[in-house]
Scaffold this motif. Sequence first.
Motif, PDB file in Angstrom:
ATOM      1  N   ILE A 116      12.345  18.954   9.293  1.00  0.00           N
ATOM      2  CA  ILE A 116      11.146  18.133   8.328  1.00  0.00           C
ATOM      3  C   ILE A 116      11.487  17.597   7.612  1.00  0.00           C
ATOM      4  N   HIS A 117      12.519  17.800   6.771  1.00  0.00           N
ATOM      5  CA  HIS A 117      13.230  16.645   6.251  1.00  0.00           C
ATOM      6  C   HIS A 117      13.587  15.112   6.097  1.00  0.00           C
ATOM      7  N   ALA A 118      14.228  15.099   7.058  1.00  0.00           N
ATOM      8  CA  ALA A 118      14.171  14.274   8.214  1.00  0.00           C
ATOM      9  C   ALA A 118      13.142  13.544   8.536  1.00  0.00           C
ATOM     10  N   TYR A 119      12.128  14.181   9.150  1.00  0.00           N
ATOM     11  CA  TYR A 119      11.053  13.442   9.690  1.00  0.00           C
ATOM     12  C   TYR A 119      10.348  12.616   8.268  1.00  0.00           C
ATOM     13  N   ILE A 120      10.256  13.389   7.415  1.00  0.00           N
ATOM     14  CA  ILE A 120       9.474  13.070   5.719  1.00  0.00           C
ATOM     15  C   ILE A 120      10.205  11.884   5.537  1.00  0.00           C
ATOM     16  N   ILE A 121      11.573  11.808   5.539  1.00  0.00           N
ATOM     17  CA  ILE A 121      12.712  10.715   5.124  1.00  0.00           C
ATOM     18  C   ILE A 121      13.100   9.740   5.524  1.00  0.00           C
ATOM     19  N   GLY A 122      12.387   9.420   7.169  1.00  0.00           N
ATOM     20  CA  GLY A 122      12.270   8.366   7.972  1.00  0.00           C
ATOM     21  C   GLY A 122      11.253   7.770   7.792  1.00  0.00           C
ATOM     22  N   HIS A 123       9.818   9.051   7.789  1.00  0.00           N
ATOM     23  CA  HIS A 123       8.359   8.569   7.419  1.00  0.00           C
ATOM     24  C   HIS A 123       8.672   7.031   6.753  1.00  0.00           C
ATOM     25  N   LEU A 124       9.307   8.295   4.903  1.00  0.00           N
ATOM     26  CA  LEU A 124       8.693   7.327   3.873  1.00  0.00           C
ATOM     27  C   LEU A 124       9.868   5.882   4.468  1.00  0.00           C
ATOM     28  N   LYS A 125      10.736   5.942   5.074  1.00  0.00           N
ATOM     29  CA  LYS A 125      11.721   4.451   5.471  1.00  0.00           C
ATOM     30  C   LYS A 125      11.052   3.443   6.432  1.00  0.00           C
ATOM     31  N   ASN A 126       9.906   3.637   6.974  1.00  0.00           N
ATOM     32  CA  ASN A 126       8.995   2.808   7.165  1.00  0.00           C
ATOM     33  C   ASN A 126       7.690   2.571   6.901  1.00  0.00           C
ATOM     34  N   GLN A 127       7.568   3.299   5.891  1.00  0.00           N
ATOM     35  CA  GLN A 127       6.571   2.541   5.420  1.00  0.00           C
ATOM     36  C   GLN A 127       6.702   1.470   3.844  1.00  0.00           C
ATOM     37  N   MET A 128       8.231   0.847   3.716  1.00  0.00           N
ATOM     38  CA  MET A 128       8.404   0.688   3.125  1.00  0.00           C
ATOM     39  C   MET A 128       8.136  -0.684   3.397  1.00  0.00           C
ATOM     40  N   PRO A 129       7.997  -1.869   2.612  1.00  0.00           N
ATOM     41  CA  PRO A 129       8.541  -3.627   3.238  1.00  0.00           C
ATOM     42  C   PRO A 129       9.539  -4.091   3.271  1.00  0.00           C
ATOM     43  N   THR A 130      10.008  -5.140   3.803  1.00  0.00           N
ATOM     44  CA  THR A 130      11.260  -5.670   4.370  1.00  0.00           C
ATOM     45  C   THR A 130      11.810  -6.180   3.725  1.00  0.00           C
ATOM     46  N   MET A 131      10.468  -6.536   2.845  1.00  0.00           N
ATOM     47  CA  MET A 131      11.241  -8.134   1.595  1.00  0.00           C
ATOM     48  C   MET A 131      11.047  -7.981   0.412  1.00  0.00           C
ATOM     49  N   MET A 132       9.490  -8.044   0.474  1.00  0.00           N
ATOM     50  CA  MET A 132       8.943  -8.238  -1.030  1.00  0.00           C
ATOM     51  C   MET A 132       8.483  -6.629  -1.655  1.00  0.00           C
ATOM     52  N   GLY A 133       7.958  -6.481  -2.986  1.00  0.00           N
ATOM     53  CA  GLY A 133       7.254  -5.559  -3.246  1.00  0.00           C
ATOM     54  C   GLY A 133       7.578  -3.882  -3.491  1.00  0.00           C
ATOM     55  N   LYS A 134       9.566  -3.923  -3.207  1.00  0.00           N
ATOM     56  CA  LYS A 134       9.705  -2.280  -2.783  1.00  0.00           C
ATOM     57  C   LYS A 134       9.490  -1.615  -4.306  1.00  0.00           C
ATOM     58  N   ALA A 135       9.706  -2.092  -5.090  1.00  0.00           N
ATOM     59  CA  ALA A 135       9.284  -1.222  -5.825  1.00  0.00           C
ATOM     60  C   ALA A 135       7.824  -0.508  -6.566  1.00  0.00           C
ATOM     61  N   LYS A 136       6.843  -1.000  -6.095  1.00  0.00           N
ATOM     62  CA  LYS A 136       5.788  -1.070  -5.687  1.00  0.00           C
ATOM     63  C   LYS A 136       5.819   0.008  -4.497  1.00  0.00           C
ATOM     64  N   ALA A 137       5.711  -0.453  -3.434  1.00  0.00           N
ATOM     65  CA  ALA A 137       5.191   0.819  -2.441  1.00  0.00           C
ATOM     66  C   ALA A 137       5.763   2.162  -3.154  1.00  0.00           C
ATOM     67  N   GLN A 138       7.133   1.779  -3.304  1.00  0.00           N
ATOM     68  CA  GLN A 138       8.465   3.405  -3.495  1.00  0.00           C
ATOM     69  C   GLN A 138       7.210   3.994  -4.808  1.00  0.00           C
ATOM     70  N   GLN A 139       6.525   3.650  -5.319  1.00  0.00           N
ATOM     71  CA  GLN A 139       5.329   4.787  -6.528  1.00  0.00           C
ATOM     72  C   GLN A 139       4.365   5.080  -5.704  1.00  0.00           C
ATOM     73  N   LYS A 140       3.975   3.873  -4.810  1.00  0.00           N
ATOM     74  CA  LYS A 140       3.016   4.429  -3.806  1.00  0.00           C
ATOM     75  C   LYS A 140       2.809   5.252  -3.398  1.00  0.00           C
ATOM     76  N   LEU A 141       3.955   6.190  -2.599  1.00  0.00           N
ATOM     77  CA  LEU A 141       4.369   6.527  -2.099  1.00  0.00           C
ATOM     78  C   LEU A 141       4.791   7.906  -2.400  1.00  0.00           C
ATOM     79  N   ILE A 142       4.853   7.677  -3.559  1.00  0.00           N
ATOM     80  CA  ILE A 142       5.881   8.768  -4.762  1.00  0.00           C
ATOM     81  C   ILE A 142       4.504   9.686  -4.891  1.00  0.00           C
TER      82      ILE A 142
END
Length: 434
Positions: free
Chosen positions: A338-364
């Motif tokens: 389950i932990h692997a699925y969660i981490i993989g899902h969160l990784k997929n939601q991250m943008p490839t280029m810009m705005g990574k910090a903002k996207a991470q905070q939104k996910l958290i």
Amino acid sequence: MLNLRKSKHLAKRVDQDMDGFPQAQGPSTNHWFNSKSSKKIPLTAVTSVIDGLKRLYIEKLKPLEVTYKFNDFVSPLLTNSDFDAKPMVMLLGQYSTGKTTFIKHLLKTSYPGAHIGPEPTTDRFVVVMSGPDERTIPGNTLAVQADMPFSGLTTFGTSFLSKFECSQMPHPLLEHITFVDTPGVLSGEKQRTQRSYEFTGVTSWFAAKCDLILLLFDPHKLDISDEFKRVIGSLRGHDDKIRVVLNKADQIDTQQLMRVYGALMWSLGKVLNTPEVSRVYIGSFNDKPVKESAVGPIGKELFEKEQDDLLSDLKDIPKKACDRRINEFVKRARAAKIHAYIIGHLKNQMPTMMGKAKAQQKLIDNLEGEFAKVQREHHLPAGDFPYVEHFREALGGYSIDRFEKVKPKMIQAVDDMLGYDIPELLKNFRNPYE
């Protein structure tokens, strides 16, 4: 032909008598844990269920845990000694509920370093285990010993390790069971200001390792403080191990006992949040005979039956140790998946280029919603997901973008292990106590 000779040679070197209790380990099983080689260990090299679990962990589960940092979020990586440790019984309760006296009652003698009194006397976590002579080992020394299953406690820091020790003594009961005596749970602000380590984190760590958890109550201390409530909450996922003991019950008469029992059940019902009623063992676990003048002949007979029931539960622990290890291993494998699925899902939601910090905070911030998405996508049971707050706290120290994506082969390896390898292992090796 050469492979067959190698596997036979390896099988000879593995201890033939391993049955879930610690034995002198041959170099072969230690090699599995230390080797960086990815060679498969053949089934012919396995000599017991515990031996087989070690092999499966190294080959199939550990790679998944390492890849997705399971050890930083949930539980430290397992070592050789974690598989071979004797069954453990942890005693929890407020101060002066008779935890140390309970151990003394079972051993019929006091263990080295034990203090008993009406005030909070046990100020540290004490592991009472078998040893060649009577001595105490400090926590820092204990945490670095390879043959002891306590290396994971280093994560709680020196402040905890200075309040942790091992008490060794030769005793026939300790050859089969290890006891964990804990400091009395205090109330509210007192607990937070006086302890320099995370008490509930430590109890949660021990709960995962223990085979039985005894919650001790005193008839004169039935109120469950906020801190005790948090401690009981830290036992989440280990409900099958919990036994409730109303100790020192011969200090009150029959009428008071009836009221106390009802009040305890009411308090537990609010804390455990389950519709089922918990089994409460009533008795007086000390060296003195039951006070018949207080409870009468019927009360004395009741106490003796209750005490016999609890003691038979304790005697069954070594017999069930092998089954318990498998149970814990399967639980861990599901949690890691389950932990692997969660981490993989969160990784997929991250943008490839810009705005990574903002996207991470939104996910958290929206972690509950992300958990729900993972649950729906992979049809996983909600009860197997980790605590959102604890996961959020651990995730704050990482950059989600640097995590690995879900690797289907790794997930499939764990599924195969749960679906085929473990049942095959149980078919080939019976419980040594049967």
